[in-house]
Design a protein around this motif. Structure first.
Motif, PDB file in Angstrom:
ATOM      1  N   LEU A   1      51.129  -4.278 -31.668  1.00 25.47           N
ATOM      2  CA  LEU A   1      50.837  -5.673 -31.658  1.00 25.47           C
ATOM      3  C   LEU A   1      50.353  -6.200 -32.869  1.00 25.47           C
ATOM      4  O   LEU A   1      49.433  -5.763 -32.939  1.00 25.47           O
ATOM      5  CB  LEU A   1      50.684  -6.114 -30.251  1.00 25.47           C
ATOM      6  CG  LEU A   1      51.166  -6.232 -29.005  1.00 25.47           C
ATOM      7  CD1 LEU A   1      50.308  -5.972 -27.940  1.00 25.47           C
ATOM      8  CD2 LEU A   1      52.427  -6.806 -28.811  1.00 25.47           C
TER       9      LEU A   1
ATOM     10  N   LEU B   1      55.933  -7.744 -31.442  1.00 25.44           N
ATOM     11  CA  LEU B   1      55.780  -6.610 -30.772  1.00 25.44           C
ATOM     12  C   LEU B   1      56.734  -5.756 -31.487  1.00 25.44           C
ATOM     13  O   LEU B   1      57.904  -5.879 -31.788  1.00 25.44           O
ATOM     14  CB  LEU B   1      56.254  -6.814 -29.276  1.00 25.44           C
ATOM     15  CG  LEU B   1      56.233  -5.742 -28.494  1.00 25.44           C
ATOM     16  CD1 LEU B   1      55.026  -5.390 -27.741  1.00 25.44           C
ATOM     17  CD2 LEU B   1      57.372  -5.595 -27.439  1.00 25.44           C
TER      18      LEU B   1
ATOM     19  N   HIS C   1      48.167  -4.592 -24.438  1.00 24.93           N
ATOM     20  CA  HIS C   1      48.841  -3.282 -24.209  1.00 24.93           C
ATOM     21  C   HIS C   1      47.690  -2.603 -23.548  1.00 24.93           C
ATOM     22  O   HIS C   1      46.509  -2.334 -24.305  1.00 24.93           O
ATOM     23  CB  HIS C   1      49.163  -2.602 -25.483  1.00 24.93           C
ATOM     24  CG  HIS C   1      49.401  -1.033 -25.604  1.00 24.93           C
ATOM     25  ND1 HIS C   1      49.897  -0.406 -26.534  1.00 24.93           N
ATOM     26  CD2 HIS C   1      49.840  -0.586 -24.471  1.00 24.93           C
ATOM     27  CE1 HIS C   1      50.337   0.705 -26.043  1.00 24.93           C
ATOM     28  NE2 HIS C   1      50.659   0.825 -24.670  1.00 24.93           N
TER      29      HIS C   1
ATOM     30  N   CYS D   1      60.533  -8.072 -24.027  1.00 28.43           N
ATOM     31  CA  CYS D   1      59.705  -6.958 -24.341  1.00 28.43           C
ATOM     32  C   CYS D   1      60.045  -5.672 -23.554  1.00 28.43           C
ATOM     33  O   CYS D   1      60.219  -4.671 -23.913  1.00 28.43           O
ATOM     34  CB  CYS D   1      58.342  -7.306 -24.092  1.00 28.43           C
ATOM     35  SG  CYS D   1      57.694  -8.731 -25.083  1.00 28.43           S
TER      36      CYS D   1
END
Length: 181
Positions: free
Chosen positions: A19, A24, A45, A72
């Motif tokens: 990130l 991302l 994360h 994501c």
């Protein structure tokens, strides 16, 4: 809070996630994907999971929360396993061929249709009559839109069932004219 958005995204082994600056980046065996995040969405994360949260409580932010969690998750799944979409050609003389980075389709027109495959999409033509097209790629949206563009050349006709259809599509056939009562 979004029911979809609050579920953690598990990162399988072999997938690297980073990130930086609301972007991302997921890298895996199939390739890499980049997802630009909205300013109202925050991704963390932690261990082998990604947690998506919204920075503000509003209706718009809650909608983005679920959307970006799904984007994501699709990026992580895409670089790990990839996405596929199968198309079937039904009709006399309907067939497909690969020519380099393009797909040549014989669909009953007076000329063959040549569809250039977008970057990141690979295609295979299978079947005895070359009537199955398998599209593969990392980006779920790109695989789906490519399949939709190819299908739009000859959508399924409801009376005879001729045309291009998805492999899992159910075509409801119409009866046609009745000869008498």
């Amino acid at each position: 809070m979004s029911r979809v958005g609050k579920q953690p995204i598990s990162v399988p082994p072999g997938v690297q996630v980073s990130l930086a600056d609301q972007v991302l980046l997921a890298k895996g065996a199939k390739g890499q994907m980049r997802v630009r995040l909205h300013t109202l969405v925050d991704v963390k994360h932690e261990g082998d999971a990604l947690l998506v949260s919204c920075k503000r409580e509003s209706r718009f932010a809650r909608g983005l929360h679920g959307l970006f969690r799904t984007l994501c998750a699709n990026a992580v799944t895409g670089v790990h396993q990839g996405f596929t979409r199968e198309l079937e050609l039904h009709g006399v003389g309907y067939r497909a061929q690969l020519q380099g980075k393009s797909l040549q389709l014989a669909l009953g027109f007076s000329h063959p249709v040549v569809y250039p495959l977008p970057e990141g999409i690979t295609a295979k033509v299978e079947g005895k009559k070359q009537d199955r097209i398998i599209l593969e790629g990392v980006d779920k949206q790109l695989v789906g839109s490519t399949a939709a563009h190819i299908r739009a050349y000859r959508p399924v006709e409801p009376y005879r069932g001729k045309g291009i259809r998805y492999s899992d599509e159910v075509v409801v056939r119409k009866e046609g004219k009745s000869s008498g009562k």
